[in-house]
Design a protein around this motif. Structure first.
Motif, mmCIF file in Angstrom:
data_model
loop_
_atom_site.group_PDB
_atom_site.id
_atom_site.type_symbol
_atom_site.label_atom_id
_atom_site.label_comp_id
_atom_site.label_asym_id
_atom_site.label_seq_id
_atom_site.Cartn_x
_atom_site.Cartn_y
_atom_site.Cartn_z
ATOM 1 N N ASP A 64 0.833 -1.204 0.000
ATOM 2 C CA ASP A 64 0.000 0.000 0.000
ATOM 3 C C ASP A 64 0.868 1.254 0.000
ATOM 4 O O ASP A 64 0.597 2.222 -0.725
ATOM 5 N N ALA A 65 1.900 1.226 0.817
ATOM 6 C CA ALA A 65 2.729 2.413 1.003
ATOM 7 C C ALA A 65 3.445 2.831 -0.272
ATOM 8 O O ALA A 65 3.537 4.027 -0.582
ATOM 9 N N VAL A 66 3.969 1.858 -1.039
ATOM 10 C CA VAL A 66 4.674 2.244 -2.260
ATOM 11 C C VAL A 66 3.694 2.819 -3.288
ATOM 12 O O VAL A 66 4.052 3.721 -4.057
ATOM 13 N N SER A 67 2.446 2.338 -3.303
ATOM 14 C CA SER A 67 1.452 2.911 -4.203
ATOM 15 C C SER A 67 1.097 4.335 -3.794
ATOM 16 O O SER A 67 0.971 5.226 -4.648
ATOM 17 N N VAL A 68 0.930 4.562 -2.493
ATOM 18 C CA VAL A 68 0.648 5.913 -2.017
ATOM 19 C C VAL A 68 1.799 6.850 -2.353
ATOM 20 O O VAL A 68 1.592 7.985 -2.816
ATOM 21 N N GLN A 69 3.016 6.386 -2.168
ATOM 22 C CA GLN A 69 4.178 7.208 -2.493
ATOM 23 C C GLN A 69 4.213 7.564 -3.974
ATOM 24 O O GLN A 69 4.603 8.670 -4.355
ATOM 25 N N ARG A 70 3.814 6.616 -4.821
ATOM 26 C CA ARG A 70 3.786 6.899 -6.253
ATOM 27 C C ARG A 70 2.778 7.995 -6.568
ATOM 28 O O ARG A 70 3.069 8.915 -7.345
ATOM 29 N N ALA A 71 1.593 7.900 -5.984
ATOM 30 C CA ALA A 71 0.561 8.912 -6.232
ATOM 31 C C ALA A 71 0.993 10.277 -5.724
ATOM 32 O O ALA A 71 0.796 11.302 -6.400
ATOM 33 N N VAL A 72 1.584 10.318 -4.545
ATOM 34 C CA VAL A 72 2.048 11.587 -3.980
ATOM 35 C C VAL A 72 3.199 12.151 -4.804
ATOM 36 O O VAL A 72 3.235 13.346 -5.117
ATOM 37 N N GLY A 73 4.143 11.300 -5.204
ATOM 38 C CA GLY A 73 5.286 11.752 -5.990
ATOM 39 C C GLY A 73 4.901 12.303 -7.342
ATOM 40 O O GLY A 73 5.594 13.165 -7.889
ATOM 41 N N ALA A 74 3.789 11.828 -7.896
ATOM 42 C CA ALA A 74 3.328 12.338 -9.181
ATOM 43 C C ALA A 74 2.878 13.790 -9.080
ATOM 44 O O ALA A 74 2.919 14.532 -10.064
ATOM 45 N N LEU A 75 2.437 14.215 -7.902
ATOM 46 C CA LEU A 75 1.983 15.586 -7.696
ATOM 47 C C LEU A 75 3.030 16.456 -7.009
ATOM 48 O O LEU A 75 3.159 17.636 -7.318
ATOM 49 N N SER A 76 3.747 15.868 -6.064
ATOM 50 C CA SER A 76 4.745 16.632 -5.316
ATOM 51 C C SER A 76 5.935 15.742 -4.982
ATOM 52 O O SER A 76 5.940 15.065 -3.944
ATOM 53 N N PRO A 77 6.946 15.722 -5.842
ATOM 54 C CA PRO A 77 8.149 14.941 -5.532
ATOM 55 C C PRO A 77 8.774 15.332 -4.195
ATOM 56 O O PRO A 77 9.316 14.483 -3.486
ATOM 57 N N SER A 78 8.664 16.599 -3.837
ATOM 58 C CA SER A 78 9.210 17.053 -2.553
ATOM 59 C C SER A 78 8.516 16.367 -1.393
ATOM 60 O O SER A 78 9.159 15.901 -0.442
ATOM 61 N N LEU A 79 7.189 16.304 -1.449
ATOM 62 C CA LEU A 79 6.433 15.691 -0.362
ATOM 63 C C LEU A 79 6.726 14.195 -0.284
ATOM 64 O O LEU A 79 6.861 13.644 0.807
ATOM 65 N N ALA A 80 6.836 13.544 -1.432
ATOM 66 C CA ALA A 80 7.149 12.116 -1.428
ATOM 67 C C ALA A 80 8.516 11.864 -0.809
ATOM 68 O O ALA A 80 8.697 10.916 -0.033
ATOM 69 N N ALA A 81 9.502 12.693 -1.142
ATOM 70 C CA ALA A 81 10.842 12.521 -0.582
ATOM 71 C C ALA A 81 10.835 12.758 0.922
ATOM 72 O O ALA A 81 11.450 12.002 1.688
ATOM 73 N N ALA A 82 10.123 13.791 1.358
ATOM 74 C CA ALA A 82 10.087 14.111 2.783
ATOM 75 C C ALA A 82 9.370 13.030 3.571
ATOM 76 O O ALA A 82 9.842 12.570 4.613
ATOM 77 N N THR A 83 8.206 12.618 3.085
ATOM 78 C CA THR A 83 7.411 11.660 3.849
ATOM 79 C C THR A 83 7.984 10.258 3.811
ATOM 80 O O THR A 83 7.688 9.451 4.699
ATOM 81 N N ALA A 84 8.810 9.965 2.816
ATOM 82 C CA ALA A 84 9.499 8.665 2.822
ATOM 83 C C ALA A 84 10.327 8.519 4.092
ATOM 84 O O ALA A 84 10.432 7.424 4.657
#
Length: 379
Positions: A64-84
């Motif tokens: 689930d988490a990697v799918s959520v990260q993909r969706a978030v990264g598509a809109l905000s790479p910064s947020l995906a990097a931070a929340t990882a």
């Protein structure tokens, strides 16, 4: 693209309204220093994604988490990097908490506060220089009455301005005086902890990746996780679990950024059908590797086997995503490049995956030895 829509749907189920809130902010503002994206993530309960339900969280698994990260990264790479950084730290700590007696009452109390209190955890594990040994702490600890005094710094440290808790790998003196690895749970409000400007690139600027400096920061002994005689594998298990989660989560965020670019090429029908098919296959294959490894981890793959599998997926994805981003930018065309820098910034945001440790050059020989039947020894 269908797989990206699936990731968006899953994210919407976990965090209703988050993606629409992100989309409502123009890309330049969304990815700029001082952006609202981390606050939106907090407000939508993002801190609890991987927190087990018994601790008040959503109980998502690694797939689930990697799918959520993909969706978030598509809109905000910064947020995906931070929340990882938050997510892998959470996964690491709660995995340790699942073992009876491996965390004390004070440590467990902190974990019970993460999801209900929407607290964000930053990571003070070694990172930033590609060839750096990720297992060597950058923070030292000296014994003092009731705990330890911490000195050192973490740079870059994502979530530096929004974190509620810093989890820092530290070197503490063992009984014989030699340094041994430990983990300190450091409240962000601790006297002596300060944040300093470090990140100057506009790419990933909203990740709050600045320097966190510790100068004689006191941490009570009960907030330090150490190796003990009756549980010698405690920290080793912690490192391995954290490493596997980190590689999957950080790679998935960059996969999202690359997928967003490819999606635009497909929607605008840029290039020929074969061009578009090649790009779609490239990003789908990259994410399939990450998702397949996540599924194996979810289903019980651990230890050196998990580390080896996740590194193979990460390096293969890293190469495929970079090529897809470059080709997408080319197919989107010169006028698109001239009239807006959004797609150029999105393409550039795929590249930093190569800077996350371990560097490929330092891992290739250990992986080759692993494939030949030897131990996996990373540095």
């Amino acid at each position: 693209m269908r797989s990206l829509e699936h990731a968006r749907d899953l994210t919407e189920r976990f965090f209703p309204g988050l993606l629409k809130s992100l989309e409502s902010i123009p890309y330049a503002e969304r990815e700029a220093r001082g952006s609202q994206v981390i606050g939106l993530f907090r407000d939508h309960g993002g801190a609890g994604l991987l927190v087990p339900t018994e601790y008040g969280g959503l109980g998502a698994d690694v797939l689930d988490a990697v799918s959520v990260q993909r969706a978030v990264g598509a809109l905000s790479p910064s947020l995906a990097a931070a929340t990882a950084m938050h997510h892998f730290t959470v996964a690491m700590l709660y995995a340790l908490a699942a073992g009876p007696g491996r965390l004390n009452a004070a440590q467990l109390e902190l974990l019970h506060e993460v999801a209900p209190g929407r607290r964000l955890l930053a990571s003070g594990w070694a990172e930033g220089r590609t060839q750096q040994n990720i297992l060597v702490p950058a923070v030292t600890a000296a014994r003092t009455e009731g705990g330890y005094l911490l000195n050192g710094s973490k740079k870059p440290c994502s979530l530096a301005h929004s974190m509620d808790l810093l989890t820092a790998s530290i070197a503490v003196p063992a009984a014989d005086g030699t340094p041994e690895l430990a983990l300190a749970l450091v409240p962000a409000s601790s006297p002596g902890l300060s944040v300093h400007h470090f990140w100057d690139n506009e790419v990933l600027a909203a990740a709050e990746s600045d320097e966190v400096r510790l100068e004689n920061v006191f941490v009570a002994e009960e907030l330090v996780v150490t190796t003990v005689a009756d549980d010698p594998g405690r920290l080793e298990d912690l490192q391995t679990a954290g490493f596997v989660w980190f590689e999957l989560l950080i790679s998935a965020g960059y996969a999202g950024a690359a997928t967003a670019l490819v999606d635009r090429v497909v929607e605008r029908e840029r290039g020929g059908p074969h061009d578009r098919a090649e790009l779609a296959l490239r990003v789908e294959a990259a994410f399939a590797l990450l998702a397949g490894t996540a599924r194996a981890v979810r289903d019980g793959l651990t230890g050196e086997g998990a580390v080896a599998e996740v590194l193979v997926a990460r390096y293969a994805a890293q190469e495929a995503l970079a090529r897809a981003a470059d080709r997408s930018l080319e197919l989107l065309g010169g006028i698109d490049f001239i009239r807006s820098n959004e797609n150029a910034r999105l393409a550039a945001a795929v590249r930093p995956l190569t800077f996350h440790p371990p560097g490929r050059a330092s891992a290739e020989i250990p992986l080759l030895k692993w494939f030949a039947g030897g131990p996996l020894e990373l540095s």
